[in-house]
Design an enzyme around this catalytic site. Structure first.
Site, short mmCIF file in Angstrom:
data_model
loop_
_atom_site.label_atom_id
_atom_site.label_comp_id
_atom_site.label_asym_id
_atom_site.label_seq_id
_atom_site.Cartn_x
_atom_site.Cartn_y
_atom_site.Cartn_z
N ARG A 1 0.84 -1.20 0.00
CA ARG A 1 0.00 0.00 0.00
C ARG A 1 0.88 1.26 0.00
O ARG A 1 0.61 2.23 -0.68
CB ARG A 1 -0.89 -0.01 1.25
CG ARG A 1 -1.87 1.16 1.31
CD ARG A 1 -2.70 1.13 2.57
NE ARG A 1 -3.45 -0.10 2.75
CZ ARG A 1 -4.56 -0.41 2.10
NH1 ARG A 1 -5.07 0.42 1.22
NH2 ARG A 1 -5.17 -1.55 2.32
N ASN B 1 -13.19 13.60 1.23
CA ASN B 1 -13.81 12.37 0.73
C ASN B 1 -15.33 12.55 0.74
O ASN B 1 -15.86 13.31 1.54
CB ASN B 1 -13.43 11.21 1.65
CG ASN B 1 -14.05 9.90 1.22
OD1 ASN B 1 -14.04 9.55 0.03
ND2 ASN B 1 -14.61 9.15 2.15
N HIS C 1 -18.82 10.23 1.17
CA HIS C 1 -19.24 8.91 1.66
C HIS C 1 -20.76 8.82 1.55
O HIS C 1 -21.46 9.75 1.96
CB HIS C 1 -18.78 8.74 3.11
CG HIS C 1 -19.15 7.41 3.68
ND1 HIS C 1 -18.49 6.25 3.33
CD2 HIS C 1 -20.11 7.05 4.56
CE1 HIS C 1 -19.03 5.24 3.97
NE2 HIS C 1 -20.01 5.69 4.73
N ASP D 1 -8.89 11.79 7.77
CA ASP D 1 -7.87 11.62 8.80
C ASP D 1 -7.43 10.16 8.79
O ASP D 1 -7.70 9.45 7.83
CB ASP D 1 -8.39 12.09 10.17
CG ASP D 1 -9.54 11.22 10.67
OD1 ASP D 1 -9.86 10.20 10.03
OD2 ASP D 1 -10.12 11.58 11.72
N VAL E 1 -11.17 5.26 9.19
CA VAL E 1 -12.01 4.97 8.02
C VAL E 1 -13.29 5.82 8.14
O VAL E 1 -14.12 5.58 9.02
CB VAL E 1 -12.35 3.47 7.95
CG1 VAL E 1 -13.32 3.20 6.79
CG2 VAL E 1 -11.08 2.66 7.75
N GLU F 1 -25.13 13.72 -3.67
CA GLU F 1 -23.66 13.80 -3.69
C GLU F 1 -23.20 14.80 -4.73
O GLU F 1 -22.29 15.59 -4.50
CB GLU F 1 -23.06 12.42 -4.01
CG GLU F 1 -23.28 11.38 -2.94
CD GLU F 1 -22.54 10.08 -3.23
OE1 GLU F 1 -21.41 10.11 -3.74
OE2 GLU F 1 -23.11 9.00 -2.95
C1 GAR Z 1 -20.31 7.23 -4.56
O1 GAR Z 1 -21.57 6.85 -4.07
C2 GAR Z 1 -19.38 7.56 -3.41
O2 GAR Z 1 -20.02 8.18 -2.33
C3 GAR Z 1 -18.92 6.18 -3.03
O3 GAR Z 1 -18.70 5.53 -4.25
C4 GAR Z 1 -19.60 6.06 -5.23
C5 GAR Z 1 -18.80 6.48 -6.43
O4 GAR Z 1 -19.66 6.84 -7.48
N1 GAR Z 1 -17.72 6.22 -2.25
C6 GAR Z 1 -17.45 5.34 -1.29
O5 GAR Z 1 -18.18 4.42 -1.02
C7 GAR Z 1 -16.14 5.57 -0.59
N2 GAR Z 1 -15.99 4.66 0.48
P1 GAR Z 1 -19.08 7.61 -8.74
O6 GAR Z 1 -17.87 6.82 -9.24
O7 GAR Z 1 -20.21 7.56 -9.72
O8 GAR Z 1 -18.70 9.00 -8.34
#
Ligand code: GAR
Length: 218
Positions: free
Chosen positions: A69, A111, A113, A145, A148, A178
């Site tokens: 990683r 980020n 979520h 941070d 998770v 979002e």
């Molecule tokens: C979104 O719903 C985002 O919130 C989620 O992945 C999707 C990406 O959609 N992210 C996570 O779950 C991060 N842990 P997109 O590729 O269409 O933007």
């Protein structure tokens, strides 16, 4: 506030609809930022396609070709620094970020979520919210941070969970929000209006940033 336009580095693993909302808001100038580079760990990611179509520089850094990683993160950080990125935007980036990565961009990684944090951190959270019987879910933009999905929260939107919702229908309803709140959070950052005080993020009013003074009434 600075005159220099904010340079974004967007990291995405999947379809890239959040990336698209940021591209669109940059184009219509409601977001005063530019995307310097889009990085994906997934060669087949729709995000790379969307970025290419918009004429944005892309890098595919496939995590499977790295032995650790840390080695992967070192390459990602170097790529972001080379592109002179001011703010790192995780937009559906399905990798955990290591401590050296976070230290390279202190309070400059955000980020999105698909749940109302601190409820339902981690993966498959739309399904978990339905299975739990929650009546509301939503989405959260937060600083990253060491934990998770634990960093200080910038902005959230709430959506109802309906009786006949499945994972796909709830995900779609959340995704719609979002696309609204992520560009908005980035714009607040661009305007220098996010002040992190411990766990809390204070949103400064525009006048306070511009003049250092408070005007009452606004
Ligand atoms: C979104 O719903 C985002 O919130 C989620 O992945 C999707 C990406 O959609 N992210 C996570 O779950 C991060 N842990 P997109 O590729 O269409 O933007």
């Amino acid at each position: 506030m600075t005159d220099k336009i904010l340079r974004l580095g967007v990291l995405a693993s999947g379809g890239g609809t959040n990336l698209q909302s940021i591209i669109d808001r940059c184009h219509d100038k409601s977001l005063t930022a530019e995307i310097a580079v889009v990085i994906s760990n997934n060669p087949g990611s729709g995000a790379l396609e969307r970025a290419n179509k918009a004429g944005i520089a892309t890098r595919c850094i496939d995590h499977r070709t790295f032995e650790s990683r840390e080695a992967f993160d070192t390459t990602v950080v170097a790529t972001l620094q080379e592109a002179e990125v001011d703010l790192v935007v995780l937009a559906g980036f399905m990798r955990i970020i290591s401590e050296p990565f976070i230290e390279a961009f202190p309070l400059r990684i955000i980020n999105i979520h698909p749940a109302l944090l601190p409820s339902f951190p981690g993966l498959h959270v739309q399904r978990k919210a339905i299975e739990y019987g929650a009546r509301f879910s939503g989405c959260t933009v937060h600083f990253v941070d060491g934990g998770v999905d634990t960093g200080p929260i910038i902005i959230q939107a709430v959506v109802p969970i309906l009786d006949d919702d499945c994972e796909a229908s709830l995900s779609a309803r959340i995704l719609e929000q979002e696309h609204k709140i992520y560009p908005r959070a980035i714009q607040l950052f661009a305007e220098g209006r996010l002040k992190v005080e411990g766990r809390k993020v204070r949103i400064l009013p525009p006048d306070e940033v511009a003049t250092g003074a408070l005007i009452n009434p606004l």
